[in-house]
Write an enzyme that holds these catalytic residues in place. Structure first.
Site, PDB file in Angstrom:
ATOM      1  N   CYS A 259      23.849  80.333  68.904  1.00 10.08           N
ATOM      2  CA  CYS A 259      22.567  80.936  69.285  1.00 10.08           C
ATOM      3  C   CYS A 259      21.408  80.156  68.671  1.00 10.08           C
ATOM      4  O   CYS A 259      21.554  79.486  67.658  1.00 10.08           O
ATOM      5  CB  CYS A 259      22.503  82.362  68.774  1.00 10.08           C
ATOM      6  SG  CYS A 259      23.856  83.356  69.390  1.00 10.08           S
TER       7      CYS A 259
ATOM      8  N   ARG B 260      21.738  73.353  72.423  1.00  7.90           N
ATOM      9  CA  ARG B 260      22.790  74.050  71.673  1.00  7.90           C
ATOM     10  C   ARG B 260      23.700  74.862  72.593  1.00  7.90           C
ATOM     11  O   ARG B 260      24.749  75.333  72.164  1.00  7.90           O
ATOM     12  CB  ARG B 260      22.162  74.992  70.641  1.00  7.90           C
ATOM     13  CG  ARG B 260      21.375  74.278  69.567  1.00  7.90           C
ATOM     14  CD  ARG B 260      20.426  75.238  68.868  1.00  7.90           C
ATOM     15  NE  ARG B 260      21.106  76.215  68.058  1.00  7.90           N
ATOM     16  CZ  ARG B 260      21.329  76.092  66.758  1.00  7.90           C
ATOM     17  NH1 ARG B 260      20.927  75.009  66.134  1.00  7.90           N
ATOM     18  NH2 ARG B 260      21.945  77.020  66.084  1.00  7.90           N
TER      19      ARG B 260
ATOM     20  N   TRP C 183      24.405  82.599  72.693  1.00  7.06           N
ATOM     21  CA  TRP C 183      25.652  81.989  73.133  1.00  7.06           C
ATOM     22  C   TRP C 183      26.705  83.025  72.784  1.00  7.06           C
ATOM     23  O   TRP C 183      27.040  83.224  71.619  1.00  7.06           O
ATOM     24  CB  TRP C 183      25.872  80.680  72.381  1.00  7.06           C
ATOM     25  CG  TRP C 183      26.906  79.824  73.005  1.00  7.06           C
ATOM     26  CD1 TRP C 183      26.802  79.133  74.187  1.00  7.06           C
ATOM     27  CD2 TRP C 183      28.203  79.552  72.515  1.00  7.06           C
ATOM     28  NE1 TRP C 183      27.953  78.465  74.436  1.00  7.06           N
ATOM     29  CE2 TRP C 183      28.832  78.689  73.437  1.00  7.06           C
ATOM     30  CE3 TRP C 183      28.910  79.949  71.381  1.00  7.06           C
ATOM     31  CZ2 TRP C 183      30.131  78.225  73.261  1.00  7.06           C
ATOM     32  CZ3 TRP C 183      30.197  79.475  71.202  1.00  7.06           C
ATOM     33  CH2 TRP C 183      30.789  78.630  72.135  1.00  7.06           C
TER      34      TRP C 183
ATOM     35  N   ASN D 117      21.874  84.623  64.537  1.00  8.13           N
ATOM     36  CA  ASN D 117      22.831  83.574  64.869  1.00  8.13           C
ATOM     37  C   ASN D 117      23.959  83.661  63.856  1.00  8.13           C
ATOM     38  O   ASN D 117      23.703  83.647  62.659  1.00  8.13           O
ATOM     39  CB  ASN D 117      22.156  82.191  64.804  1.00  8.13           C
ATOM     40  CG  ASN D 117      23.156  81.060  64.988  1.00  8.13           C
ATOM     41  OD1 ASN D 117      24.189  81.255  65.628  1.00  8.13           O
ATOM     42  ND2 ASN D 117      22.837  79.905  64.442  1.00  8.13           N
ATOM     43  N   GLY D 118      25.187  83.787  64.348  1.00  7.37           N
ATOM     44  CA  GLY D 118      26.322  83.887  63.425  1.00  7.37           C
ATOM     45  C   GLY D 118      27.240  85.017  63.858  1.00  7.37           C
ATOM     46  O   GLY D 118      27.173  85.483  65.001  1.00  7.37           O
TER      47      GLY D 118
ATOM     48  N   GLU E  39      46.715  62.586  70.605  1.00  2.00           N
ATOM     49  CA  GLU E  39      45.293  62.922  70.623  1.00  2.00           C
ATOM     50  C   GLU E  39      44.455  61.722  70.158  1.00  2.00           C
ATOM     51  O   GLU E  39      43.414  61.411  70.740  1.00  2.00           O
ATOM     52  CB  GLU E  39      45.036  64.168  69.746  1.00  2.00           C
ATOM     53  CG  GLU E  39      43.578  64.527  69.524  1.00  2.00           C
ATOM     54  CD  GLU E  39      42.776  64.800  70.790  1.00  2.00           C
ATOM     55  OE1 GLU E  39      43.354  64.878  71.879  1.00  2.00           O
ATOM     56  OE2 GLU E  39      41.540  64.902  70.697  1.00  2.00           O
TER      57      GLU E  39
ATOM     58  N   LYS F 293      41.620  59.814  72.451  1.00  2.00           N
ATOM     59  CA  LYS F 293      40.246  59.669  71.965  1.00  2.00           C
ATOM     60  C   LYS F 293      39.829  58.201  72.006  1.00  2.00           C
ATOM     61  O   LYS F 293      38.739  57.874  72.429  1.00  2.00           O
ATOM     62  CB  LYS F 293      40.182  60.223  70.529  1.00  2.00           C
ATOM     63  CG  LYS F 293      38.906  60.868  70.144  1.00  2.00           C
ATOM     64  CD  LYS F 293      38.883  62.355  70.290  1.00  2.00           C
ATOM     65  CE  LYS F 293      39.122  62.805  71.696  1.00  2.00           C
ATOM     66  NZ  LYS F 293      39.215  64.220  71.857  1.00  2.00           N
TER      67      LYS F 293
ATOM     68  N   GLU G  12      39.293  57.067  75.691  1.00  2.00           N
ATOM     69  CA  GLU G  12      38.133  57.606  76.412  1.00  2.00           C
ATOM     70  C   GLU G  12      36.809  57.094  75.852  1.00  2.00           C
ATOM     71  O   GLU G  12      35.830  57.002  76.579  1.00  2.00           O
ATOM     72  CB  GLU G  12      38.169  59.148  76.474  1.00  2.00           C
ATOM     73  CG  GLU G  12      37.701  59.901  75.274  1.00  2.00           C
ATOM     74  CD  GLU G  12      37.648  61.415  75.502  1.00  2.00           C
ATOM     75  OE1 GLU G  12      38.138  62.143  74.620  1.00  2.00           O
ATOM     76  OE2 GLU G  12      37.121  61.877  76.527  1.00  2.00           O
TER      77      GLU G  12
ATOM     78  N   HIS H  80      63.486  51.819  71.960  1.00  2.00           N
ATOM     79  CA  HIS H  80      64.186  51.976  73.244  1.00  2.00           C
ATOM     80  C   HIS H  80      63.415  51.303  74.381  1.00  2.00           C
ATOM     81  O   HIS H  80      63.563  51.681  75.538  1.00  2.00           O
ATOM     82  CB  HIS H  80      64.431  53.461  73.522  1.00  2.00           C
ATOM     83  CG  HIS H  80      65.324  54.081  72.491  1.00  2.00           C
ATOM     84  ND1 HIS H  80      66.683  53.855  72.446  1.00  2.00           N
ATOM     85  CD2 HIS H  80      65.052  54.862  71.415  1.00  2.00           C
ATOM     86  CE1 HIS H  80      67.203  54.491  71.411  1.00  2.00           C
ATOM     87  NE2 HIS H  80      66.230  55.105  70.756  1.00  2.00           N
TER      88      HIS H  80
ATOM     89  N   LYS I 176      32.174  66.617  80.906  1.00  2.00           N
ATOM     90  CA  LYS I 176      32.535  67.538  79.818  1.00  2.00           C
ATOM     91  C   LYS I 176      33.438  68.648  80.337  1.00  2.00           C
ATOM     92  O   LYS I 176      34.393  69.038  79.686  1.00  2.00           O
ATOM     93  CB  LYS I 176      31.255  68.125  79.193  1.00  2.00           C
ATOM     94  CG  LYS I 176      31.531  69.076  78.026  1.00  2.00           C
ATOM     95  CD  LYS I 176      32.152  68.342  76.848  1.00  2.00           C
ATOM     96  CE  LYS I 176      32.541  69.254  75.709  1.00  2.00           C
ATOM     97  NZ  LYS I 176      33.532  68.618  74.817  1.00  2.00           N
TER      98      LYS I 176
HETATM   99  O1  M6R Z   1      37.333  72.479  78.504  1.00  2.00           O
HETATM  100  P1  M6R Z   1      38.782  72.136  78.360  1.00  2.00           P
HETATM  101  O2  M6R Z   1      39.281  72.241  76.983  1.00  2.00           O
HETATM  102  O3  M6R Z   1      39.650  72.898  79.329  1.00  2.00           O
HETATM  103  O4  M6R Z   1      38.871  70.609  78.794  1.00  2.00           O
HETATM  104  C1  M6R Z   1      40.100  69.978  78.904  1.00  2.00           C
HETATM  105  C2  M6R Z   1      39.955  68.479  78.899  1.00  2.00           C
HETATM  106  O5  M6R Z   1      39.198  68.065  79.997  1.00  2.00           O
HETATM  107  C3  M6R Z   1      39.293  67.975  77.618  1.00  2.00           C
HETATM  108  O6  M6R Z   1      39.994  68.403  76.491  1.00  2.00           O
HETATM  109  C4  M6R Z   1      39.224  66.450  77.581  1.00  2.00           C
HETATM  110  O7  M6R Z   1      40.498  65.924  77.533  1.00  2.00           O
HETATM  111  C5  M6R Z   1      38.391  66.025  76.381  1.00  2.00           C
HETATM  112  N1  M6R Z   1      37.044  65.828  76.775  1.00  2.00           N
HETATM  113  C6  M6R Z   1      38.883  64.799  75.727  1.00  2.00           C
HETATM  114  O8  M6R Z   1      38.154  64.498  74.584  1.00  2.00           O
END
Ligand code: M6R
Length: 608
Positions: free
Chosen positions: A2, A27, A74, A100-101, A481, A485, A488, A504, A603
């Site tokens: 928020c 935010r 939010w 906020n909180g 993961e 990262k 991407e 293998h 996003k």
């Molecule tokens: O909003 P979501 O968690 O469902 O999104 C899933 C993926 O699109 C998301 O985690 C994506 O892999 C990340 N942006 C990667 O950093």
């Protein structure tokens, strides 16, 4: 998260409040509202939706007055709606509050206040503060605020306006940020500096446990216990863009650094008397929890990787068979699901089309669906039978960081809760887990303190075209993961391998000088991991190892080491992933790419 603004001065408050809130839009929010004292009463206008909707509403009923507070919400407690929007008032409209909180003890307070005759109009935790103000009012605004603050537990930044003393605003900070802007014949409150930057660069940053009493010409700081606080005004030199990012160059870095807080907030209120307790959030009875025969995690991308950790954790603790599925594959594989299956969908945004489709598929087959999401009121949250929120706050950078670590925290809590319900967790193990969970925020800070070492490494590998991540067990899940990262953000090709699987086939790709990141935090398989490291070292790889603090073995086999604070093996991924996030960040920067908006990505992926 928020946004809060407040104004007291010689101009119309409405103008600053709307403009200030617009500077906090980054935010994230789902509703907005203002409260302004108009000389006779506190007038309030609020609405679900965008700031433009609020401005529209106000344009037909202009709010007069030069003292007021504003808020972008939010949603946390209660869906986005007009009623749940802030500001909230007490029954006689003497006090208006923005917050906020999260107030962790709001249920107890609400019950107590209802018994005394207070009538609640919203589902929020915040409304208890307005009602408490009226209930505890002792004829003095400041002393009443102190009494109220003492009754609250959790995180709260507050802006409070009272009809009793309409020449002042009170701001309170406890674990949620708040700044006071110092102007000429006007002063301001804001959650964040961008809101006030156009009007003043002179600010006080409130510390936890402090409050400010603000009049048109004065700002007085004190602690909530009443001690005077003398602090120099800070002169802000940031431009507006830097200010939005909290002084960091990118949202991603800000969010990486927000992880200790996100972990703390996600744990808050879910551990009582040293026991994990999710009974207020999950509707399943102990009998139903005992009756679960299978769990399926379903998610995409980073959230899918959290589900992979979930498999290890839930199988390890609760001894229930767990499958983890990529959401876009799930419904086309005709999964075996029945009413004894718990399907856990994980989604930061709660709007990912594939995850939503999988959720619907699971429900149509009779499964009980539990959502782990960061957005209250999102589609996933609305359609699931039960919801566990990750209290990470809005994540703006496309690359997910704090959402992932918060998802892991919820997975641990769920694992411990299920295991306990099924009679599989001894008091001793519960205590060990809870203690280790509570240490994570501080340990995450320790990991963040290694940023410089990580940066140097990341810049050195940025020229490479290929990189390998290796791990066993949970380290393999984190390796996936880390690899996602890196791809991407830096567009460097990388692969994550279960370290034992390398020989293998993939070992053929290891050649002189290739960077390998080898995760060795899982004590049970450390020896095996060291053997795998030696296999790649023998073929010329340059290895960065991750080892638990105090390690004397792994370090002998690698070229460089990052040390991870010692924790329960199951919890290590929360700490291990942080340097991996930083490596991706700096590799991306070194290559000159856009950190917050990687190419071709969005996003929230709302198409299948
Ligand atoms: O909003 P979501 O968690 O469902 O999104 C899933 C993926 O699109 C998301 O985690 C994506 O892999 C990340 N942006 C990667 O950093």
């Amino acid at each position: 998260m928020c946004g809060i603004v407040g104004y007291i001065g010689n101009k119309e408050a409405q103008n600053f409040l709307l403009e200030g809130l617009s500077k906090l839009e980054y935010r994230g929010y789902d509703s907005a509202g203002l409260a302004i004292y108009n000389g006779e009463a506190i007038s309030v206008q609020k609405t679900k939706g965008r700031l433009a909707d609020l401005a529209n509403k106000i344009s037909s009923n202009v709010m007069k007055g030069s003292i007021g507070i504003g808020h972008t919400r939010w949603a946390t407690h209660g869906k986005p709606s007009d009623e749940n929007s802030h500001p909230h008032l007490d029954g006689t409209e003497q006090f208006a509050v923005v917050h906020n909180g999260i107030i962790e003890n709001y249920m107890d307070l609400k019950e107590e206040l209802i018994e005394k005759g207070h009538v609640f109009l919203s589902e929020t935790d915040t409304e208890v503060i307005a009602k408490l103000m009226a209930d505890l009012y002792d004829g003095d605004l400041v002393s009443t605020v102190r009494k109220v603050a003492k009754r609250l537990s959790g995180a709260f930044a507050l802006g409070i306006l009272s009809k009793h003393e309409p020449n002042k605003l009170v701001a309170v900070r406890m674990a949620s940020p708040l700044v006071i802007g110092v102007g000429e014949e006007e002063n301001f409150i804001a959650s964040d500096i961008p809101a006030i930057l156009k009007h003043t660069r002179d600010v006080y940053i409130l510390e936890d446990g402090e409050m400010a009493v603000i009049t048109e010409g004065n700002v007085e700081l004190s602690t909530l216990d009443g001690a005077e606080v003398n602090r120099e005004v800070m002169r802000v030199s940031w431009d507006i863009e830097t200010a939005e990012k909290g002084g960091y160059d990118h949202f991603m870095m800000k969010e990486i650094y927000e992880q200790p807080k996100a972990i703390r907030d996600t744990l808050a209120g879910r551990i009582r008397n040293n026991q994990v307790d999710l009974s207020q959030e999950i509707g399943l009875t102990v009998e139903q929890l005992k009756g679960i025969e299978k769990i399926q995690f379903v998610a995409c991308g980073t959230a899918y990787h959290a589900g992979l950790v979930g498999k290890y954790v839930l199988e390890g603790l609760a001894r229930i068979p767990v499958e983890t599925d990529i959401a876009s594959e799930y419904r086309y594989r005709n999964p075996i699901v029945d009413e004894k299956t718990l399907v856990v969908v994980v989604s930061q945004s709660g709007e990912t089309a594939d995850t939503l489709a999988a959720l619907r598929e699971a429900k149509s087959k009779g499964a009980r669906v539990l959502a782990i999401t960061n957005v209250v009121g999102s589609s996933v949250a609305r359609e699931a039978d039960d919801v566990l929120i990750t209290w990470a706050g809005p994540e703006i950078a496309v690359a997910s960081t704090k959402a992932y670590t918060s998802q892991l925290i919820v997975v641990y809590l769920l694992g411990a809760y299920l295991a306990k319900a099924r009679g599989l967790l001894s008091e001793e193990t519960m205590t060990e887990l809870v203690t280790n969970l509570q240490q994570l925020p501080e340990q995450a800070e320790k990991v963040l303190a290694q940023e410089q070492t990580v940066e140097a490494y990341a810049r050195s590998i940025a020229k490479h075209h290929n990189l390998f991540f290796l791990g066993r067990g949970l380290d393999y899940a984190v390796a996936l993961e880390g690899s996602l990262k890196l791809k991407e953000l830096s567009y460097i090709h990388s692969e994550a391998y279960a370290a034992g699987e390398l020989k293998h086939g993939t070992l053929a790709l290891i050649e002189e000088g290739i960077p390998v990141i080898a995760l060795g935090t899982q004590k049970a398989v450390l020896d095996k991991m060291i053997s795998n490291i030696q296999e790649v070292k023998a073929r010329g790889a340059y290895v960065l190892g991750f080892a638990p603090e105090g390690d004397n073995e792994l370090k002998k086999s690698v070229d460089e080491v990052i040390y991870i604070p010692v924790t329960h093996d199951l919890l290590a991924p929360v700490l291990t992933v942080i340097p991996l996030q930083l490596i991706s960040y700096y590799a991306c920067q070194e290559r000159g790419y856009d950190v917050d908006k990687p190419r071709n990505l969005a996003k929230s992926v709302t198409v299948e």
